[in-house]
Design a protein around this motif. Structure first.
Motif, short mmCIF file in Angstrom:
data_model
loop_
_atom_site.label_atom_id
_atom_site.label_comp_id
_atom_site.label_asym_id
_atom_site.label_seq_id
_atom_site.Cartn_x
_atom_site.Cartn_y
_atom_site.Cartn_z
N ALA A 142 0.80 -1.22 0.00
CA ALA A 142 0.00 0.00 0.00
C ALA A 142 0.84 1.28 0.00
O ALA A 142 0.35 2.35 -0.35
N TYR A 195 0.90 3.66 -3.10
CA TYR A 195 -0.38 4.31 -3.36
C TYR A 195 -0.65 5.40 -2.33
O TYR A 195 -1.16 6.48 -2.67
N SER A 242 -0.98 9.56 -2.82
CA SER A 242 -2.03 10.40 -2.22
C SER A 242 -1.47 11.40 -1.22
O SER A 242 -2.23 12.18 -0.65
N THR A 298 -2.58 12.38 -7.02
CA THR A 298 -2.33 11.28 -7.96
C THR A 298 -2.37 11.79 -9.39
O THR A 298 -1.50 11.46 -10.21
N VAL A 303 4.94 2.43 -9.25
CA VAL A 303 3.55 2.36 -9.69
C VAL A 303 3.50 2.75 -11.16
O VAL A 303 4.16 3.71 -11.57
N GLN A 325 -1.97 1.96 -13.08
CA GLN A 325 -2.29 1.71 -11.66
C GLN A 325 -2.63 3.01 -10.94
O GLN A 325 -3.55 3.05 -10.12
N TRP A 377 -6.18 4.07 -9.09
CA TRP A 377 -6.20 4.56 -7.72
C TRP A 377 -6.89 5.91 -7.62
O TRP A 377 -7.66 6.16 -6.70
N GLN A 416 -10.44 6.68 -5.36
CA GLN A 416 -10.56 7.76 -4.37
C GLN A 416 -11.69 8.72 -4.73
O GLN A 416 -12.47 9.16 -3.87
#
Length: 319
Positions: free
Chosen positions: A29, A32, A36, A89, A115, A119, A123, A127
């Motif tokens: 995680a 990601y 963010s 992102t 990433v 991907q 993500w 969100q």
């Protein structure tokens, strides 16, 4: 030839060492959450605080404390975290080539290969959809404003390519919550909310110009524009203008919200405005635009400046 994946531990990361993502998040995680900026909560605060200003000023000048207000404050808190994450992102997707050329950002998840772009896009959508569920609990006018805000979020990452004032576009995006939360609480958009929005934009010009001084040398090498590069040694004079403009506009918004009636609520609101300005004046006392550590410290301290205004507005709601 296969691409080498570089981990943050292999280089500089623009986050506080020992943050909760590095300490506690599962390894899968971490990239990601870094996309963010979960390891850097200041951005969430700067997006959230104008939401709280708008909702609290509307409530303080209206019906006061209510279950609706409490829900708006909570929903905005979660929504700010989600939409700041989605916006960052998107910013990393559009800036992936630039970030790879800047020392402070070259270890971010996309340029470092942790990433992929696909991907990251997935993500961002996840969100945004969760944030949409929160937005749909508000009234129709607030929902429409929420959709309109997407235009400012989409444009901002490209602003530094075509204008010396990208901080204005950041201000347009980051302070939209003042309009949305006011409307969610009152049911309609009012002039005080618009003036409060302008106050927030001036505040963003203040704190993000300080932030941009960290990258001015790299920005100059790769041709990225910013108010830090535009103002140069004249930055302090411009920052004072932004601080005064933000304070004056916030005071006008409060006076108009209370219909020029000087009672406890308005007085408390204006005390909050004064505390907000005092904090910015303190920042100006210790500002050194050539010291990146000081610039980062002052940028982050704007959470406290915004919280001071929100605190007195909250007291005004209870007055």
């Amino acid at each position: 030839m296969t691409q080498t994946t570089r981990t943050p531990e292999a280089g500089i990361v623009d986050a506080v060492k020992g943050n909760w993502v590095d300490r506690s998040a599962p390894d899968w995680a971490k990239p990601y959450l870094r996309l963010s900026r979960a390891d850097r909560p200041i951005g969430t605060w700067l997006l959230l605080l104008p939401c709280w200003w708008g909702a609290l000023l509307s409530a303080a000048s209206g019906e006061g404390l209510s279950l609706r207000l409490i829900w708006i404050l909570l929903a905005c808190s979660a929504g700010a975290w989600l939409m700041r994450g989605a916006g960052c992102t998107w910013n990393d997707i559009t800036d992936r080539d630039i970030d790879g050329s800047v020392e402070r950002t070259r270890m971010r998840p996309i340029p470092s290969g942790q990433v992929s772009v696909k991907q990251a896009l997935a993500w961002m959508v996840i969100q945004s959809l969760i944030a949409l569920c929160l937005l749909l609990t508000f009234n129709l006018n607030a929902i429409l404003l929420g959709f309109l805000s997407l235009a400012t979020v989409a444009i901002y990452p490209f602003a530094k390519r075509f204008t010396w004032w990208p901080q204005i576009f950041l201000g347009l995006a980051f302070n939209w919550g003042a309009l949305l939360a006011w409307t969610a609480e009152s049911g309609r958009l009012g002039l005080p909310a618009i003036i409060l929005y302008l106050a927030g934009i001036a505040w963003t010009l203040f704190y993000d110009t300080i932030y941009a001084h960290q990258d001015k040398e790299d920005d100059a090498l790769i041709g990225v524009k910013s108010t830090a590069r535009l103002f140069g040694e004249d930055t302090p004079q411009w920052l004072w203008r932004f601080a005064i403009a933000s304070t004056a506009l916030m005071a006008v918004a409060a006076v108009m919200a209370f219909n020029f009636t000087f009672g406890a609520g308005l007085i408390l609101s204006l005390v909050g405005v004064a505390a907000f300005f005092t904090h910015m004046a303190w920042q100006m006392r210790i500002l050194d635009i050539d010291d990146t550590k000081t610039c980062l410290r002052l940028f982050r301290s704007n959470r406290d400046a915004g919280l001071l205004a929100a605190l007195f507005l909250a007291i005004a709601v209870l007055a």
